[in-house]
Motif scaffolding. Structure first.
Motif, mmCIF file in Angstrom:
data_model
loop_
_atom_site.group_PDB
_atom_site.id
_atom_site.type_symbol
_atom_site.label_atom_id
_atom_site.label_comp_id
_atom_site.label_asym_id
_atom_site.label_seq_id
_atom_site.Cartn_x
_atom_site.Cartn_y
_atom_site.Cartn_z
ATOM 1 N N PRO A 285 0.802 -1.233 0.000
ATOM 2 C CA PRO A 285 0.000 0.000 0.000
ATOM 3 C C PRO A 285 0.827 1.271 0.000
ATOM 4 C CG PRO A 285 -0.932 -1.588 1.535
ATOM 5 C CD PRO A 285 0.375 -2.154 1.078
ATOM 6 N N TRP A 286 1.940 1.288 0.747
ATOM 7 C CA TRP A 286 2.724 2.520 0.819
ATOM 8 C C TRP A 286 3.393 2.849 -0.515
ATOM 9 C CZ3 TRP A 286 3.465 -1.752 3.961
ATOM 10 C CH2 TRP A 286 4.539 -2.586 3.643
ATOM 11 N N ARG A 287 3.707 1.811 -1.300
ATOM 12 C CA ARG A 287 4.284 2.069 -2.621
ATOM 13 C C ARG A 287 3.219 2.626 -3.563
ATOM 14 N NH1 ARG A 287 8.027 -3.360 -3.538
ATOM 15 N NH2 ARG A 287 9.556 -2.893 -1.895
ATOM 16 N N GLY A 288 2.032 2.043 -3.510
ATOM 17 C CA GLY A 288 0.951 2.568 -4.323
ATOM 18 C C GLY A 288 0.591 3.990 -3.932
ATOM 19 N N TRP A 289 0.590 4.258 -2.625
ATOM 20 C CA TRP A 289 0.304 5.619 -2.146
ATOM 21 C C TRP A 289 1.356 6.591 -2.649
ATOM 22 C CZ3 TRP A 289 -3.554 7.992 0.725
ATOM 23 C CH2 TRP A 289 -3.257 9.276 1.185
ATOM 24 N N SER A 290 2.631 6.196 -2.587
ATOM 25 C CA SER A 290 3.716 7.075 -3.009
ATOM 26 C C SER A 290 3.609 7.416 -4.489
ATOM 27 C CB SER A 290 5.060 6.413 -2.712
ATOM 28 O OG SER A 290 6.129 7.204 -3.183
ATOM 29 N N ARG A 291 3.373 6.396 -5.329
ATOM 30 C CA ARG A 291 3.267 6.648 -6.770
ATOM 31 C C ARG A 291 2.051 7.507 -7.096
ATOM 32 N NH1 ARG A 291 4.512 0.956 -6.904
ATOM 33 N NH2 ARG A 291 6.696 0.622 -7.486
ATOM 34 N N THR A 292 0.945 7.230 -6.430
ATOM 35 C CA THR A 292 -0.269 8.007 -6.693
ATOM 36 C C THR A 292 -0.100 9.439 -6.209
ATOM 37 O OG1 THR A 292 -1.543 5.966 -6.379
ATOM 38 C CG2 THR A 292 -2.777 8.028 -6.418
ATOM 39 N N TRP A 293 0.576 9.617 -5.075
ATOM 40 C CA TRP A 293 0.822 10.958 -4.546
ATOM 41 C C TRP A 293 1.666 11.780 -5.518
ATOM 42 C CZ3 TRP A 293 -0.747 13.343 0.041
ATOM 43 C CH2 TRP A 293 -0.111 14.558 0.324
ATOM 44 N N GLU A 294 2.686 11.154 -6.081
ATOM 45 C CA GLU A 294 3.537 11.859 -7.047
ATOM 46 C C GLU A 294 2.725 12.324 -8.248
ATOM 47 O OE1 GLU A 294 6.646 9.190 -8.050
ATOM 48 O OE2 GLU A 294 7.604 9.255 -6.068
ATOM 49 N N SER A 295 1.831 11.465 -8.730
ATOM 50 C CA SER A 295 0.997 11.843 -9.877
ATOM 51 C C SER A 295 -0.019 12.910 -9.492
ATOM 52 C CB SER A 295 0.265 10.614 -10.429
ATOM 53 O OG SER A 295 1.180 9.634 -10.876
#
Length: 404
Positions: A285-295
């Motif tokens: 989840p934290w990786r998905g959150w990080s990538r989505t946050w960047e976008s």
């Protein structure tokens, strides 16, 4: 719905008795309306009026944003033939893995395409058939939601649960031929049957929900939890014939996996199609959150997609908060559904379609109805804040702009 509900006095409903004819006399329309279940009579005006409002918003938006001749403005079916509508329609027309198209539609469960194909028998236009399916599914969802809310907050305050649903910012997907409407209709009706301890009906309706979306997986688990709660509260044994109905909801999921296995020779066809078609896969989840946050906060990104990513982040936050509130309220079955759904949307290399998961999280609307019953100002605040956003998204979607 009345078969699932205890008998109640019909306050405000005209009743025919000896020497007293109901208003409207022998008017067939009135007689049909008078025989409809209470839940339909209470919810259908709100649901139907909201559908009319969406039609007006989409047509008005098309004309306001067009520079061409009025006669060239797109019609209703053209406006609503956007994005995933075309994918569901392709499956309805040609089936999965068809040489007629190259899209990886295996990620779309078969419930909606099957319903569209069935309605197409009497509605020749494929897009119109999808709109009819969404309307009918939403009618069921609104009626069952009103009935659930009425059991908790009373008949007068229950209507706000339906208002909250139709005013939800992403309710555009309940009008379009998307799978959210089919899932929500079956899921809320199944939950109502479960509350009534009618497990065969709950299982059959739950199977309908599971046939429409992957969200059916957490819903299957939630039904099991609700079964335990209802049976224990009634002092009835858990291991009894009604428990067999819990095997029904997973059957469409199992059947679909077996179908894809037979067609492709692979057990992972669904996840492989998600990777190949949308570049999505399982991740922490934290990786998905990080990538989505960047976008979501990419200053050079397109405005439409930046706000899309922000909506996905918000969906996970809402899912976590709503799960916490439901756990605190000891609503274990509802918390299981929302919690597992949030987990499902979180374990991805980037977040997508999560906000549509919140759209079908019916415990949210029941919670809003309970809060509004104690604090009436919540109704006005919710409607005034959410409705304008919903209208903007209707116009954006029908103009071909990405909403979710």
């Amino acid at each position: 719905m009345t078969a699932d509900a205890p008998a109640e006095p019909h306050a405000g409903r005209p009743v025919e008795s000896a020497g007293h004819a109901a208003p409207g006399g022998t008017d067939p329309v009135w007689r049909v309306w008078a025989r409809l279940p209470d839940a339909v009579q209470a919810s259908l005006p709100v649901w139907f009026a909201s559908r009319v409002a969406v039609v007006i918003a989409s047509l008005a938006g098309a004309r306001a944003l067009s520079d061409g001749p009025a006669g060239d403005a797109p019609g209703l079916t053209t406006l609503w033939d956007r994005w995933d509508v075309g994918l569901f329609t392709k499956v309805a027309r040609y089936g999965y893995l068809s040489p007629s198209y190259i899209d990886r539609t295996e990620v779309d469960f078969p419930g909606l395409p099957l319903a569209i194909r069935l309605v197409h028998v009497v509605v020749p236009d494929w897009i119109a058939a999808g709109l009819v399916v969404s309307f009918l599914a939403g009618t069921l969802a609104a009626a069952a939601l009103w009935r659930l809310a009425a059991d908790e907050v009373g008949r007068e305050d229950a209507r706000f649960a339906v208002v909250a649903l139709v005013c939800f910012p992403y309710a555009v997907f309940l009008f379009a031929a998307y799978s959210e409407g089919v899932f929500l209709g079956f899921a809320v009706a199944s939950w109502l049957a479960a509350r009534r301890d009618r497990w065969l009906l709950a299982g059959l309706l739950g199977a309908g929900a599971a046939s429409a979306r992957v969200t059916g997986i957490p819903f299957c688990a939630a039904l099991v939890v609700q079964y335990v709660l209802v049976r224990r509260a009634a002092g009835r044994p858990l291991f009894a014939p009604p428990a067999l109905a819990l095997a029904l909801p997973p059957l469409p999921i199992i059947g679909y996996v077996l179908y894809l296995r037979a067609r492709t020779g692979r057990w992972d066809t669904y996840t492989e199609a998600m990777r190949a078609g949308w570049n999505r896969g399982v991740d922490w989840p934290w990786r998905g959150w990080s990538r989505t946050w960047e976008s979501a906060f990419d200053g050079s990104g397109a405005s439409t997609f930046v706000w899309f990513w922000r909506g996905e982040l918000l969906a996970v936050v809402i899912g976590v908060l709503l799960t916490g509130v439901l756990l605190w309220s000891r609503r274990w079955g509802e918390a299981t559904f929302v919690g597992l759904m949030t987990v499902l949307m979180s374990f991805s290399n980037y977040y997508a379609s999560g906000i549509r998961g919140i759209l079908v999280a019916f415990p949210l609307y029941l919670l809003l109805a309970r809060v509004a019953a104690r604090r009436p100002w919540v109704r006005g605040a919710y409607v005034w804040l959410c409705t304008p956003v919903m209208v903007v998204f209707v116009v954006a979607f029908t103009q071909g702009n990405w909403v979710d």
